[in-house]
Design an enzyme around this catalytic site. Structure first.
Site, PDB file in Angstrom:
ATOM      1  N   SER A 143       0.836  -1.197   0.000  1.00  0.00           N
ATOM      2  CA  SER A 143       0.000   0.000   0.000  1.00  0.00           C
ATOM      3  C   SER A 143       0.868   1.243   0.000  1.00  0.00           C
ATOM      4  O   SER A 143       1.958   1.251   0.585  1.00  0.00           O
ATOM      5  CB  SER A 143      -0.891  -0.001   1.249  1.00  0.00           C
ATOM      6  N   TYR A 156      -3.040  -1.410   9.534  1.00  0.00           N
ATOM      7  CA  TYR A 156      -3.069  -1.887   8.147  1.00  0.00           C
ATOM      8  C   TYR A 156      -1.734  -1.599   7.463  1.00  0.00           C
ATOM      9  O   TYR A 156      -1.142  -2.482   6.826  1.00  0.00           O
ATOM     10  CB  TYR A 156      -4.208  -1.192   7.401  1.00  0.00           C
TER      11      TYR A 156
END
Length: 251
Positions: A143, A156
């Site tokens: 990400s 996350y």
């Protein structure tokens, strides 16, 4: 002989787009899905319409105990559909969004993120190593949030950071088999991921657009073709890299 790629979480979002992009470039695909069997069947039909072969298999990537059985099912599918006992590429894409501030994140939320995004990637890859051909490719999804920060995404982003480190170690250890391993790190993308926040919430979409040099949030078509190209022979010398595909987010 066509290349065969396994894309986890291929029934929707970036996984679906990646599977279709691979098919458009002449590859065959095995996709996994956790619960959306009908959507997975639709992706298989789309790939067949492109003249390529595809199979959809059920898998919960957060359940390590299911991996040996999945490997046996995959081996059988490879024999039945392709008369082969190896696949060429693995794309560890499956995932979910679960976001909370550090002071509010529960242990169950945290464990869920670790199990799917890190532990699952580690042990699914380990389980499937005997089924990946020498000279193959592995792509792990990370990400853009491992590079830029955004409140609520700490857990996350942290597990995705672990995947980036793991990728480099995979590249080192699997290099003797000629297997290249890279990380692709998308920026904010308009999908149903994380409840569809970037796609469906105009305020969030606008915020990420303003953070991005190209002036908009990303689309699945910005990511899938890039992953497919990374699997191609033309990119055989790209290895152990974190490749961000974000339109210049947060620069």
């Amino acid at each position: 002989m066509s290349k065969i790629t396994l894309v986890t979480g291929g029934s929707r979002g970036l996984g679906r787009n990646t599977a279709l992009s691979i098919a458009r470039q002449g590859g065959d695909v095995v996709i996994t899905y956790r619960s959306r069997a009908e959507e997975a069947k639709a992706v298989v039909a789309e790939i067949a319409a492109l003249g390529r072969k595809a199979v959809a298999l059920q898998l919960d990537t957060g359940d390590v105990t299911a991996f040996p059985g999945f490997a046996a099912t995959l081996r059988a599918a490879l024999q039945e559909t392709w008369k082969r006992d190896r696949l060429d590429h693995l794309v560890n894409n499956a995932g979910h969004g679960d976001y909370a501030l550090i002071g509010e994140m529960t242990e169950a939320q945290f464990d869920g993120l670790v199990n799917v995004h890190f532990k699952g990637v580690y042990f699914l890859t380990q389980t499937l190593l005997p089924l990946i051909a020498d000279g193959g490719r592995i792509v792990n999804l990370s990400s853009g949030l491992t590079r830029v920060t955004f409140p609520g995404y700490a857990a996350y982003a942290a597990v995705k950071g672990g995947v980036e480190v793991l990728t480099r170690y995979m590249a080192r250890e699997l290099g003797k088999r000629g297997i290249a391993v890279n990380t692709v790190a998308p920026g904010a993308i308009e999908t149903d991921f994380g409840g569809g926040a970037v796609r469906d919430n105009p305020e969030i979409n606008k915020l990420f657009a303003e953070m991005t040099a190209l002036g908009r949030a990303g689309l699945p078509d910005d990511i899938g073709p890039m992953i497919a190209s990374l699997l191609s022979e033309e990119n055989r010398w790209v290895n152990a890299q974190r490749i961000e595909v974000s339109g210049g987010q947060g620069i």
